[in-house]
Design an enzyme around this catalytic site. Sequence first.
Site, PDB file in Angstrom:
ATOM      1  N   ASP A 241       0.857  -1.201   0.000  1.00 22.18           N
ATOM      2  CA  ASP A 241       0.000   0.000   0.000  1.00 22.18           C
ATOM      3  C   ASP A 241       0.882   1.236   0.000  1.00 22.18           C
ATOM      4  OD1 ASP A 241      -2.880  -0.840   2.126  1.00 22.18           O
ATOM      5  OD2 ASP A 241      -2.478  -1.128  -0.006  1.00 22.18           O
ATOM      6  N   GLY A 340       9.232  12.226 -33.315  1.00 20.00           N
ATOM      7  CA  GLY A 340       9.336  11.573 -34.616  1.00 20.00           C
ATOM      8  C   GLY A 340      10.442  10.531 -34.597  1.00 20.00           C
ATOM      9  N   GLY A 341      11.135  10.405 -35.704  1.00 17.54           N
ATOM     10  CA  GLY A 341      12.165   9.378 -35.832  1.00 17.54           C
ATOM     11  C   GLY A 341      13.236   9.484 -34.769  1.00 17.54           C
ATOM     12  N   GLU A 364       4.980  -3.995  -7.805  1.00 17.40           N
ATOM     13  CA  GLU A 364       4.260  -3.569  -6.590  1.00 17.40           C
ATOM     14  C   GLU A 364       2.752  -3.672  -6.808  1.00 17.40           C
ATOM     15  OE1 GLU A 364       5.837  -0.695  -4.001  1.00 17.40           O
ATOM     16  OE2 GLU A 364       7.849  -0.790  -4.866  1.00 17.40           O
TER      17      GLU A 364
END
Lengths: 382, 379
Positions: A241, A340-341, A364
């Site tokens: 938690d 982009g590329g 987790e």
Amino acid sequence: MEFALTEEQEMIAQGIREFAQGEIAPRAQEMDAAAEIPGEVLDQMRELGLFGAQIPEAYGGLGLDTVTYAAIIEELSRACAGVAILLSVHASVAAYPLMIHGSEEQRASFLPRLAAGEIGAFCLSEPGSGSDAASLKTSARREGDSYVLNGQKVFVSSGSLASLYLVLARSDPDADPPHRGISAFLVERSTPGLSLGRKEDKMGLRADDTMELFLEDCRVPEAQRLGEEGAGFKIAMQSLDNGRIGVGAQAVGIAQAAFEEGRRYAREREQFGRPLIHFQAIQNKLADMATQIEAARMLVRQAAFLKDRQRPFTKEAAMAKLFASEMATRVTHQALQIHGGYGYMKEYAVERYYRDARVTEIYEGTSEMQRLVIARQLLRDD
Amino acid sequence: MDFELTEEQRMIQETARDFADRELMPIAEQVDETREAPLEKVKQLAELGFLGMLVPEEYGGTGLDDVCYVLAMEEIARGCASTCVIMDVNNSLVCEPLRMFANEEQKQRILAPLARGERLGAYCLTEPDAGSDAGSIKTRAVLDGDDYVLNGTKIFVTNGGFANDFLVFANSDPEKGSRGISAFIVPEDSGVKRGTREKTLGIRGSTTYEIIFEDVRVPRENLIGEPGKGFKIAMEALDSGRIGIAAQAIGIARAAFLRAVEHAKTRQQFGRPIGSFQAIQWKLADMATKIEAAHMLTMRAAVLRQTGGDYVTASAMAKLYASRIAVEVADEAIQVHGGYGYTQEYHVERHFRDAKITELYEGTSEVQRLIIARRLMRD
């Protein structure tokens, strides 16, 4: 009602930001390539007292609240998510359960070491048990005033850097339901019978090592059992938690870094006669990314706040982790797209953010487990 | 950093929640079907001080903070989306601009009755050819002696069917483009004509009207702020209204979500409650998480506004996100109900229809993205 950090919290966050951007970010690419965190980085973190962030001052820690801690994790994650997870696991699922469930002797014995920078690790998952954690097979056979541990753990974050391992093992094979037979043990690195196996070659978070761990007739004194016999599973779940808040903050930090890179690139890169950022398609991506990051940050902060006020925070922590992690995947995806590329090339940081973000949806507690946890709360609330 | 509500905020939330459950939930379906504005309920809202929530008490209001407003709006919307939008227009789009820009005399004469709910307001900006491009409105205001004479047509005027005072944006100096726009309060007895009433997909009880101005005379005393400052007033009203609409979206989403949870618990198929199936659990978990995220963004915008921070981007983010998830959540709520979700009796189809408008009015989602992007480009 106030969503902003206090002045003091902001100051601490700012300090960590400067450290992270100055000392960690410039080395992030190299740490990712080498799959290693250099000793100097860890030493600098020790000097700042980061390993004792949430440990009470009485044990040598900084005694910071969870909101501040989440801000610290976020700032570290912006620089290098692998470094952040090392601290997050150490603080949330190693030191924290010790703080909450440790006897006074255990706390006095181990917390100062953890605060000083000996690293704690968490050993729950096994080859045969991930989400179905309660079905773990590592055994802890009682023999006199110790337990003999046998089994195998996988996916141990910071496994080769840790000095202390919180190991979940089955001390009562006949318990019904089975999870009541699991106990938690604090195992020193140097204990005979504990050995490290393979280091995983990961998609992301490569700076932090993820190890296999073997326990072969590993003898652990009773004094190092954490909490009562059979309380191990509950301890592990409660710790998760808390760990969820850290992972949520980590996801926000990764996304923030990716977003800033996306924006920076969009301002500089020109196509069709103008910077990309002048195109609505790009503006729309950035607007959506910024909105989602802000929402995630607030969800993480809320969970942290509730924990600090000792109010129930299971649902809120699960929501924060679920939302932030899926958001981080979306945001890093778009940040890469904006490049982009070039976004596909290691020369640009954005592909690393994309790889780093992915695991936040998994460890987790997978997103599926988070949904289970949330749904259980919803269908119960009346 | 503090996520706690103050005592006052909690009280307002409870009052609104109680009112929504008792007074609005039972009539919402009927309001939608008959398309009759729930004016008796609006009067009750006035008695609670909910029509002038942000207006100081000295001007007839309740003097509450933006967080109180958001909390109230979420609850009222959960009860009845049409009632909520009536409340939003009066508070955010009429009272707020008056509070911010009217002079002392106007505040006493015009704002106070609106804040008390003795008179109801409507906001007239959009025209047939000017929606997102609000700066291009063509309604004219010509100064003639001590009056301005207004000519033009406004559409999509919420509360148009029963409003007593119209906040109207008209251009008093067309050569200046949007900088020539001025803001006026036009009482209904000035000869304002109600044109067609729109038949809308949702918020059917809110009376959305075309309003026609034919040589309507408005005394100079009803010019709000300076001439030429109207566009700024219009935009600031919308900046604030966005927070209300975000809250409305969340309320609609919650209404749909709560019905889905209830249905998941009670509806049995294949020998068990459908809520015991992961497919349904996953939907509910996602719905709840989205609502929570939207609530966080909206409260954050409200806090920024009431503490004098930069709330413009925050409110755009809140509205953008809350409206999208309202549509998504309502859609999933229908899905959880299966075939029943498509019938009027189960209400979720109304939430789905009501939700959609939140992505459109008070600035489309496209405009919200523009606002956010503009800020991101500056940073």
